[in-house]
Design an enzyme around this catalytic site. Sequence first.
Site, PDB file in Angstrom:
ATOM      1  CB  CYS A 175      -3.837 -10.438  26.230  1.00 17.94           C
ATOM      2  SG  CYS A 175      -2.028  -9.832  26.160  1.00 17.94           S
ATOM      3  CE1 TYR A 176      -1.712  -5.960  21.841  1.00 15.27           C
ATOM      4  CE2 TYR A 176       0.292  -7.310  22.548  1.00 15.27           C
ATOM      5  CZ  TYR A 176      -0.506  -6.067  22.452  1.00 15.27           C
ATOM      6  OH  TYR A 176       0.022  -4.893  22.960  1.00 15.27           O
TER       7      TYR A 176
END
Length: 358
Positions: A161-162
């Site tokens: 996600c990051y």
Amino acid sequence: MERIRVCVVGATGFAGIEVCRLVLGHPNMELAMATDRKEAGTRLDAVYPSFAGACDLELSLPEPDTIAQAADVAFLAVPHTASLALTPELLKRGVTVLDLSADYRLHDPEVYEQWYNTPHTSPELLSQTVYGLPELNRKGILALAERRAAGQAVLVSVPGCYPTATALAATPALSAGLAGSDLVIADAISGVSGAGRGANARTHYCHANESVEAYGVAKHRHTPEIEQTLSEVAGRQMNVVFTPHLAPLTRGLLSTVYLEAADGVTAEDVQAAYEARFANEPLVTVLPAGSMPSTSSVFGTARAQVGVALDARRRRTIIASCAIDNLGKGAAAQAVQNANIVLDLPELAGIDMPAPLV
């Protein structure tokens, strides 16, 4: 069209159950099997009552032979290192794998061992794996689709996600040559669901509510993934300083990146580069100049919103923010987006929805 049979491994985790939800609503997929070692023998709707009336599957153990009999495609929503044992066995049995863990994201097995503290047991698969960020690597995913159409099981490594939000924020500036140095500073904020379903001292309600904190400072495991991706985009080694933060949100992620602008770059150049880079990407919206994204605008979706500005004072810095849903574009919805491409389905099938109004 015959529906594609899907198994979700690790179905009771937050990313896994989100994949199940998307597959249940997908026009071309059937949720044929869901697995969980701890909950095997329990119905999925007993673990998540919101699935009552929508799914009566009983959770199974993640045995490769059983999965291969039940499914054409497996989504692996498992902890890091767990995929190393399962993915090679599934590929041998002809099951295409969408791996949501970090086990096949890094090209160099030594870098993987350094950051995950375990040897990579199937490094031979790394050269066959495609990093599944379609907005950066659609050509590679389409090549997998050709291989699968020819009868070969293939492996997509779904980005974290990051790294997804950070790459979408930084890529247009890097690919257009607007950055004047090799330094990328990324500050990112995630909702608590990004830490997974198992609560700990940092993520239980009493600690996380009404509090924001940095964690994993200078050592977060997504750092080499971000660095690898941005270096490939820029065509040169980029050095990343990445600081993640935990915020009292259930879901949502905002990554803001800072890059020193090259000489002569104007705010108009930056805005134009971002609009041009994502002009044909259906899930990425570049906001008008002067606007910045918010997590509420992409909540529960596969979408990303990007805003950009140039701070012309002193060091002349490009500032770009990207908002995604950490379980959507940051995990499950991106996995389904990749599966659609690999399976030669419409790319947005089952994931083309706006955020709820309230």
